[in-house]
Design an enzyme around this catalytic site. Structure first.
Site, PDB file in Angstrom:
ATOM      1  N   HIS A 182       0.810  -1.226   0.000  1.00  0.00           N
ATOM      2  CA  HIS A 182       0.000   0.000   0.000  1.00  0.00           C
ATOM      3  C   HIS A 182       0.841   1.274   0.000  1.00  0.00           C
ATOM      4  CE1 HIS A 182       0.399  -0.034   4.519  1.00  0.00           C
ATOM      5  NE2 HIS A 182       0.364   1.273   4.336  1.00  0.00           N
TER       6      HIS A 182
ATOM      7  N   ASP B 146      -0.745  -7.626   1.611  1.00  0.00           N
ATOM      8  CA  ASP B 146      -0.109  -6.299   1.646  1.00  0.00           C
ATOM      9  C   ASP B 146       1.390  -6.454   1.892  1.00  0.00           C
ATOM     10  OD1 ASP B 146       0.330  -3.604   1.675  1.00  0.00           O
ATOM     11  OD2 ASP B 146      -0.630  -3.231   3.617  1.00  0.00           O
TER      12      ASP B 146
ATOM     13  N   GLY C 152       2.969   6.509   8.809  1.00  0.00           N
ATOM     14  CA  GLY C 152       4.404   6.643   8.571  1.00  0.00           C
ATOM     15  C   GLY C 152       5.188   5.429   8.972  1.00  0.00           C
TER      16      GLY C 152
ATOM     17  N   SER D  75       4.012   2.459   8.176  1.00  0.00           N
ATOM     18  CA  SER D  75       3.626   1.464   7.173  1.00  0.00           C
ATOM     19  C   SER D  75       4.830   0.828   6.503  1.00  0.00           C
ATOM     20  CB  SER D  75       2.750   2.125   6.106  1.00  0.00           C
ATOM     21  OG  SER D  75       1.507   2.497   6.649  1.00  0.00           O
ATOM     22  N   GLY D  76       4.759  -0.480   6.321  1.00  0.00           N
ATOM     23  CA  GLY D  76       5.849  -1.194   5.671  1.00  0.00           C
ATOM     24  C   GLY D  76       6.966  -1.587   6.608  1.00  0.00           C
TER      25      GLY D  76
END
Length: 844
Positions: free
Chosen positions: A646, A699, A791, A793-794
């Site tokens: 995403h 994801d 922020g 994310s990942g």
């Protein structure tokens, strides 16, 4: 990312066993007689074998030592300490080991030691040498004595003790008092401590690695031999540091990189000029980050530093700065504190506090108020100390002593005056403490908040939510359970979602009592009850194969719990990979395990949120165009990073263009890019083909770097778990990133960390209203307060495996409803379910 909470066994003995079995007895009487004869013959044979072994091991070659003895080795016992001389004037030339004054007095004292040892037949027999290694003001002589015990006499080893040596030397002092021989050097005090023979250095030896340093107020430098390349194998080095009599010595190690096994390589530091364990300041090994350097001080004007290494792994070693500081600086502490709030620390904090210091603070706040003291850092660890007794270094408050390493410590007074005492003895020091005190109104100790019994203030929303937020359970007592809560047998209230989740949430097991199968049944992972006989019967009876998990007798069974070896064998052992045990016949379970290690040794900071440099060396910051940090990622190899789809599959096609992204590895501060940070561009982005933008299923994204990374102390890969790896509910893990500190807030400048827990899949599915798939997992706290945020994310969710001493990535920060909301945990992509795809695309 919101406030983090901190929650934090020996050797396993294996005994071989030989079972003797006989065939089933026949009914024939002849065969019974045969059996009797056979048994007698067996006894005779065993007796013959025993006689042969006795002859072989005991009598054969008796003159030169038995076979058993040949496998043993002689023992060297070394004792060190100091002697305080009487009526001997101090001469500055005694500090020079090459001076005639030193030689004369040292030889004289060496002879006195030898004469004293002759008074004890045992010491006299095995004493080989005694060396005077230094003198200091007083006059104090520092010595060590060596005793060699040959193989054939090893049984007398227990008789060699510090007590025996001291009794012999002290009797020598008593004999001196009875004689009036003025020519004999007399001493009034003597100590003795058993010492590692590797630290017995003779400063008069021509080939010794020995140095004498003079500390002044100007900082000077010394380093280990071979620095910065590598110290030599079998190094035995010693540095004597002195300062003027009114000074103490402060030594800082800006660089400290010693093999991470203190039994092999280590640096030991003493508040003495003798390696006397009773005067040890500390003993350290490993790699320390520059943000947390080792810094120690002496109590007086002398210090001894030893470097001991073995013959295997060589590391760069250390570089040290030393200088003289006023003795008053290490001895003055305590005082009266009369402000409404303030901070006080152990002496020299954040450096190690000095030995032999006593401090007392009297905190006085206005009448009618009480004193609250919260320790933000508390580390007073010492070898062999029972933290329930705290008989060596401690902080004492209201009659209670505290020591060791404490994750939380908050104390409330019973009046407007509170006294805090600090004591350090002669041996072993540590970082000490930093404490904040404040005055508060006992009628309203925590305005608009809940007051814990420990004095901590927490949000009222956290009271009676099933979590021990106070640390002392005071927020979970006297609770009236709500309709959505389960009433535990011990009176606690827990969410009904936690009932029958295979985790003892209540603490007394009452939430799991009605969920188990009968005593003669086995409960499969999906809750189905099976007869107990199905367990480890080499058949997969449970649909998920849990009945054959961890069964050494089921090598042919392959289930979701089995580790798949490269040769297609299955190992039925939970989390078999990288546990330092070769379970696969081709050893493939221990391949590719150069990951999940943190080179730097980390100190735990109470309530800390900012991550230390090198604490999470696999964390990567992804910058989009010139907009700065946008997402996180983790390092899985020199060329590949792991992140979330995403971050790249968005309404803007620009996000999927690899050249629009910059990666920063080894970064801690977003506004500071030093030489340790490695900048790489992306070569390509591989998003999972089944990624669903609506549900966030699958994801996950793989990022190939344009140039490979160079692994350093601050840049390391994380371990990827096998598809069979299990992260049980309740497992404490860590999520990291530069995301917003609160919902709707700005992104963090410094890398943040938060401790979270894996949440049961059933509970996860309920609180997310059925939105999770098997490719997702929940982690956080249902009470809220701790979560990943925008922020992050990942970024990685990582968990530590004690068996192999490595960190594994359990999840990738994916989605959530807001940040740290109650009953809205963070949702992560489950790496185990996506492991095969990662391997297929990257080969990692």
């Amino acid at each position: 990312m919101n406030s983090a909470r901190y929650e934090y066994d020996g050797l396993n003995g294996r005994h071989g066993q030989i079972d003797f079995s006989s065939r089933k007895e026949r009914t024939s009487s002849k065969k019974k007689v045969g059996i009797v004869i056979g048994v007698l013959m067996g006894i005779l044979i065993l007796a013959a074998i025993a006689a042969f072994l006795i002859w072989l091991f005991v009598f054969k070659d008796a003159d030169s030592g038995s076979t058993v003895s040949k496998q043993l080795s002689a023992s060297t016992q070394v004792f060190s300490g100091h002697m305080k001389l009487v009526d001997v004037p101090y001469n500055k030339k005694l500090e020079d080991t090459k001076s005639k004054e030193f030689r004369a007095l040292a030889d004289n004292l060496g002879a006195i030691l030898e004469e004293n040892y002759k008074k004890d037949p045992l010491l006299a027999k095995y004493h080989t040498t005694s060396v005077i290694s230094a003198f200091s003001e007083g006059v104090i002589a520092y010595y060590w004595s060596q005793f060699n015990i040959p193989v054939e006499d090893l049984e007398i080893m227990p008789e060699f003790s510090e007590e025996r040596l001291l009794e012999t030397l002290e009797s020598g002092i008593e004999d001196q008092r009875k004689t009036a021989d003025l020519k004999t050097i007399r001493f009034s005090e003597v100590t003795a401590s058993i010492t590692d023979p590797r630290m017995a250095r003779n400063p008069r030896g021509a080939k010794e690695c020995f140095f004498r340093l003079e500390a002044t107020e100007t900082s000077q430098t010394f380093s280990s031999p071979g620095y910065p390349k590598a110290y030599p194998s079998r190094s035995r080095c010693q540095w004597q540091i002195r300062a003027s009599e009114d000074k103490a010595i402060l030594v800082t190690f800006p660089v400290f990189n010693i093999e991470d096994d203190c039994s092999d390589d280590f640096v030991s530091i003493y508040d003495s000029l003798s390696p006397d364990d009773s005067q040890a300041i500390t003993e350290k090994c490993g790699l320390r980050p520059p943000s947390n350097p080792l810094e120690v001080s002496s109590s007086g004007n002398i210090m001894l530093i030893n470097l001991i290494t073995d013959g295997f792994v060589q590391k760069p070693g250390f570089m040290a700065n030393y200088r003289a500081i006023p003795k008053s600086k290490v001895q003055s502490c305590g005082g009266d504190l009369t402000e409404r709030e303030g901070v006080f620390t152990s002496p020299l904090h954040p450096s190690f506090y000095p030995p032999t210091v006593d401090c007392k603070w009297t905190i006085k706040v206005p009448a009618g108020k009480l004193v609250r003291v919260k320790f933000n850092i508390f580390r007073m660890k010492e070898p062999g100390v029972d933290i329930r007794v705290c008989h060596k270094d401690y902080v004492e408050v209201m009659g209670t002593k505290y020591c060791g390493e404490l994750s939380t410590l908050s104390i409330t007074s019973d009046s407007n005056v509170l006294k805090v005492k600090f004591h350090s003895d002669e041996s072993y020091t540590d970082k000490g403490f930093s404490a904040k005190y404040s005055a508060y109104d006992p009628a309203d100790p925590c305005p608009n908040m809940f007051a814990c019994a420990s004095g901590i203030c927490i949000s009222k929303d956290l009271q009676c939510d099933g979590w021990n937020d106070c640390g002392d359970m005071s927020d979970e007592r006297k609770c009236k359970c709500e309709t959505d809560q389960f009433s535990c047998g011990n009176g606690l209230c827990k969410p009904k979602l936690w009932v029958c989740d295979r985790v003892n949430d209540c603490g007394d097991g009452s939430d799991e009592k009605q969920c188990n199968c009968e005593n003669n049944e086995w409960r499969c992972g999906d809750g189905v009850c099976m007869p107990q006989e199905v367990v480890c019967d080499s058949k997969q009876d449970c649909e998920d194969g849990s009945d054959e998990a961890s069964c050494e007798t089921s090598p042919g069974i392959c289930s979701d719990f089995s580790f798949k070896c490269e040769n297609n064998d299955c190992v039925n052992k939970v989390n078999a990979e990288c546990d330092r045990v070769n379970d696969c016949s081709d050893n493939s379970d221990e391949k590719g395990c150069a990951c999940g290690r943190r080179p730097y040794k980390m100190n735990r900071i109470v309530g800390g949120q900012n991550a230390d440099l090198g604490e999470w060396p696999w964390q990567v910051s992804l910058h989009f165009l010139t907009n700065g940090h946008a997402c996180g990622a983790s390092i899985i190899s020199e060329r590949w990073l792991l992140s979330a789809s995403h971050c790249f599959i968005t309404s803007s096609p620009l996000n999927y263009v690899a050249s629009n992204w910059q990666t920063y590895s080894g970064m801690q501060d977003q506004y500071k890019e030093d030489d340790s940070v490695q900048h790489r561009k992306l070569k390509r982005i591989i998003s999972h083909p089944d990624y669903n933008q609506m549900t966030f299923d699958y994801d996950i994204a793989l990022l190939e770097l344009s140039q490979p990374l160079e692994f350093t102390n601050t840049i390391q890969p994380i371990c990827l778990p096998s598809s069979s790896h299990v992260f049980p509910a309740g497992t404490p893990c860590w999520v990291t990133g530069w995301g917003a500190l609160r919902e709707g807030g700005q992104k963090a400048q410094l890398l943040q960390k938060a401790s979270v827990k894996i949440i049961n899949d059933t509970v996860c599915n309920v609180v997310t209203e059925g939105q999770v798939t098997s490719r997702m997992l929940c982690s956080g706290f249902l009470a809220g307060g701790v979560d990943a945020c925008q922020g992050d994310s990942g970024g990685p969710l990582v968990c530590f495996e004690e068996s192999g001493g490595r960190w594994f990535q359990a999840g990738i920060v994916s989605w959530g409803e807001g940040c740290a909301r109650r009953n809205k945990p963070g949702v992560y992509s489950r790496v185990t379910k996506l492991r095969e795809w990662i391997k297929k695309e990257t080969g990692v």
